[in-house]
Design an enzyme around this catalytic site. Structure first.
Site, PDB file in Angstrom:
ATOM      1  CG  ASP A 262      -2.162   0.923   0.938  1.00 53.95           C
ATOM      2  OD1 ASP A 262      -2.106   1.707  -0.033  1.00 53.95           O
ATOM      3  OD2 ASP A 262      -3.129   0.884   1.712  1.00 53.95           O
TER       4      ASP A 262
HETATM    5  C1  BGC Z   1      -4.842   3.474   0.354  1.00 58.96           C
HETATM    6  C2  BGC Z   1      -5.123   2.521  -0.775  1.00 58.96           C
HETATM    7  C3  BGC Z   1      -4.972   3.218  -2.101  1.00 58.96           C
HETATM    8  C4  BGC Z   1      -3.593   3.823  -2.188  1.00 58.96           C
HETATM    9  C5  BGC Z   1      -3.312   4.517  -3.495  1.00 58.96           C
HETATM   10  C6  BGC Z   1      -3.560   4.242   0.157  1.00 58.96           C
HETATM   11  O1  BGC Z   1      -3.436   5.279   1.066  1.00 58.96           O
HETATM   12  O2  BGC Z   1      -4.786   2.775   1.563  1.00 58.96           O
HETATM   13  O3  BGC Z   1      -6.409   1.991  -0.621  1.00 58.96           O
HETATM   14  O4  BGC Z   1      -5.201   2.315  -3.145  1.00 58.96           O
HETATM   15  O5  BGC Z   1      -3.448   4.778  -1.152  1.00 58.96           O
HETATM   16  O6  BGC Z   1      -3.978   5.708  -3.612  1.00 58.96           O
END
Ligand code: BGC
Length: 737
Positions: A262
């Site tokens: 993530d």
């Molecule tokens: C989130 C994800 C997301 C990623 C990209 C993260 O902060 O937890 O769900 O896909 O950012 O934007």
């Protein structure tokens, strides 16, 4: 490209190029608009590694992606195309209801069509991988990200996971649609006390039984990617958890695609206290099987050296890079780096009337009618109404995680009711949010999401106008809810009531003795205990998406019978959280506090029960359930059970009803929940129609996971329950011998 050719390319790549494929950066590194939400630190990555980067985060649009692709491919020694990945979580431009609403449809087939549409739009706009489905089982309404999840139940989330992946990837073999990236692996929805990015610690049995199955359902449906979560699980940050990624995902579930961290989660291994520095974090993550490093400097600055110094096995980088190249090849990027994206196509696909129509249908099925005293709904076209509240004309009805959606294209409630020729006047009454301190505390995020706070005198005037209007009518439609910045990522809350200023508005109107139809917008279950008895009807609208106003108007006017049912429990008080239907019995269940007195599992100042249970939702008209039955009581293990019930639509409108089948294993080697959903069917009923609904149960449906993550079946007595929600159930006992 033929696999042999891909091997040739791979064999010709330098270590740096291979590592480059494992880096994902946001648009600001490529001279594009950056709309990613997360820490915005200077990453300190060299220009050389930026030029070798394999994928881009959250840049979309046929024009921008083509522009970036052209520049990047020229810089790559082997002209390897970039993969574009974005947060298309519940729609790209045509936004569907927020996922807790999608869960409330109990209609995976329709959800699948919605995701197929989202996939078509995003495909035409140059995106390749969608960061969805998000199927974290979420049982704590304090967590802001319950907005993004289909809900609290493993089965509902699993069926939605499958539908969402199949929708996105419908034409994947024809090089169309999106590659799905299921997230957040694993158990992110169980963060302690609902606090964002918090810890998860749980038994293996609980993990598999209640949290893992939706991810597996997505993998089984063919999801091409899996994203780790931001939490640690039983002491290990998931981006560094070899057991999760290698043993379970790869070896047990046979996942063949690409894993991704993530946002910054590989670097955050250090903050978790699991790695000393970037180098240590890089080693731990790649050894665990984490392949793409999203938006952290760790792989870009450390991996090459770690391999060159012999500290990290080069095979790990090779395997990861190979998986990435294979996905690029499956996407067809080596033949067409734009993958068919073109401005004309984009104009045709994005927000087409059919897509808006489907979004509206989904919203109609997502909306949940929680109360309807004396049938105050549907609206009477001859009556004059007042539409009051900060959400009356609000177009921000798509919620925080529809980052690519366009609010100016949303149909507001006021517009929806006008389309139906309802006779009404509007007053705002108050702001959605008046807490400036809260807004200021959100830093750069508030700049993207400005909050209008009226002056004290404007606020007073708004209230006065609303009261004057309310006095003129018998019934007020009151549109209240939470601001989009209050839910979604980073939106954890301890107070689940409506904002004080909104409650004040409600109380002032209540004092006038008017009938009130409360329509609530928001990303999570609220505590409605203090408003429930002041209003005549409650309609839970979630963030209903681009067509929200039209969907709501159809429901409010009775052109569509409400059929949504809660996929997450609505608490009586936030102090009950996490509250969910599938809890364990305990040694002192509170069956009858009057009789049992103090020393049972209960609160002394609140009921143990929620305000509205999981699976609950009303229609215009009632359903009657009768005659639950099986052919016999005792079965041998290889026999199937047919369990039936007769259901009648007593109402004067046709309607969908979601029939729910639960089980309970009263004696087990690991204690089991009081109820567990094992099947459901959403069935259409004509006016006054009676149908016999049948479910087939076998011993597999009654298995549970042990503390090694293995499914086991223990013969004996089981209770099966059928009903319209998790509370109002009929029981049938059976025995598996
Ligand atoms: C989130 C994800 C997301 C990623 C990209 C993260 O902060 O937890 O769900 O896909 O950012 O934007």
């Amino acid at each position: 490209m033929e696999e042999e050719k891909l091997h040739e390319l791979f064999n010709d790549m330098s270590l740096k190029e291979k590592v480059g494929q494992l880096i994902q950066l946001s648009g600001d590194f490529f001279d594009a608009q950056n709309i990613s939400f997360g820490p915005h630190d200077d990453l300190g990555i060299s220009q050389e590694m930026i030029d070798l980067t394999g994928s881009v985060l959250n840049v979309t649009g046929a024009k921008d992606t083509k522009h970036i692709q052209d520049i990047a491919m020229k810089k790559q020694p082997h002209h390897i195309p970039l993969m574009f990945m974005a947060d298309i979580i519940y729609g790209y431009k045509t936004i569907l209801p927020s996922p807790l609403g999608l869960g409330s449809t109990w209609n995976p087939e329709l959800v699948k069509k919605g995701f197929e549409n989202a996939g078509k739009e995003a495909y035409a706009s140059g995106n390749h991988v969608a960061f969805a489905p998000m199927v974290d089982v979420a049982k704590d309404a304090r967590w802001g990200r319950v907005l993004e999840s289909p809900g609290e139940d493993s089965l509902v989330n699993s069926r939605m996971a499958k539908a969402m992946v199949e929708g996105f990837q419908k034409d994947f073999d024809k090089k169309k649609g999106q590659a799905a990236c299921v997230k957040h692996y694993a158990a992110y929805g169980a963060v302690e006390s609902g606090k964002e990015y918090n810890t998860v610690d749980m038994s293996i049995s609980n993990l598999f039984q209640n949290y893992m199955m939706p991810y597996k359902a997505a993998v089984d449906a063919g999801a091409k990617m899996v994203m780790s979560s931001l939490n640690s699980l039983n002491g290990i940050p998931t981006s560094a958890d070899k057991w999760l990624i290698k043993d379970i995902l790869r070896d047990k579930w046979k996942f063949k695609g690409v894993t991704i961290s993530d946002y910054a989660s590989i670097q955050e291994i250090i903050d978790h206290g699991y790695a000393r520095n970037n180098s240590d974090a890089a080693k731990k993550a790649i050894e665990a099987g984490e392949e793409i490093d999203m938006k952290s400097p760790v792989y870009a600055t450390e991996l090459v050296k770690l391999v060159e110094d012999g500290i990290v096995d080069s095979k790990l980088v090779d395997d990861a890079c190979w998986h990435v190249l294979k996905l690029k090849n499956e996407l067809g990027l080596f033949e067409d780096p734009y993958r068919g994206a073109a401005i004309q196509k984009e104009l045709k696909e994005v927000m087409s009337p059919e897509k808006r129509e489907l979004s509206r249908k989904l919203a109609e099925e997502a909306i949940v009618l929680l109360k309807n005293k004396n049938s105050v709904l549907p609206l009477n076209k001859k009556e004059k109404y007042a539409l009051i509240g900060p959400f009356a004309k609000e177009k921000s009805l798509i919620g925080m995680w529809a980052v690519l959606g366009e609010e100016d294209k949303v149909v507001s409630l006021d517009e929806g009711l006008k389309n139906k020729n309802i006779n009404f006047e509007v007053a705002k009454g108050t702001d959605i949010l008046r807490d400036k301190k809260l807004v200021d505390s959100m830093g750069f995020f508030s700049k993207f999401n400005p909050v209008h706070i009226s002056s004290e005198s404007e606020e007073k005037e708004n209230l006065e106008k609303a009261i004057t209007l309310a006095k003129k009518v018998n019934t007020v439609i009151l549109a209240l809810g939470e601001h989009k910045i209050e839910s979604g990522e980073g939106g954890s809350k301890t107070n689940l009531h409506l904002a004080r200023n909104q409650l004040n508005l409600l109380n002032e109107i209540h004092k006038l003795g008017k009938k009130i139809i409360l329509v609530i917008f928001g990303g999570r279950p609220f505590v409605l205990t203090d408003v429930e008895d002041k209003v005549d009807a409650i309609v839970e609208a979630w963030y209903p998406g681009t067509e929200g106003g039209n969907a709501l108007a159809n429901i409010l006017c009775g052109d569509v019978n409400p059929s949504g049912k809660l996929s997450m429990t609505f608490p009586y008080s936030e102090a009950q959280e996490p509250i969910y239907y599938s809890h364990l019995s305990t040694g002192r269940p509170s069956k009858n506090p009057q009789k049992d007195g103090r020393f049972v599992s209960r609160y002394i100042d609140a009921p143990g029960e929620p305000l509205y249970p999981f699976g609950f939702g009303l229609h215009y008209g009632e359903f009657e359930y009768k005659n639950i039955r099986t052919e016999k009581q005792e079965y041998s293990i290889d026999e199937k059970i047919s369990i039936k019930v007769d259901i009648t639509n007593k109402g004067d409108m046709e309607s969908f009803e979601t029939v729910q089948l639960y089980m309970n294993d009263p004696v087990a080697s690991i204690v089991q929940p009081v109820k567990r959903l094992i099947d459901f069917k959403k069935v259409h009923f004509k006016i006054h129609e009676t149908k016999t609904i049948e479910f087939i149960v076998n011993s597999k449906s009654l298995e549970y996971f042990d503390n090694f993550g293995q499914e086991i079946f223990e013969p004996g007595v089981f209770n099966l329950y059928i009903g319209p929600n998790s509370r109002d159930l009929m029981k049938q006992e059976i025995i598996y011998k």
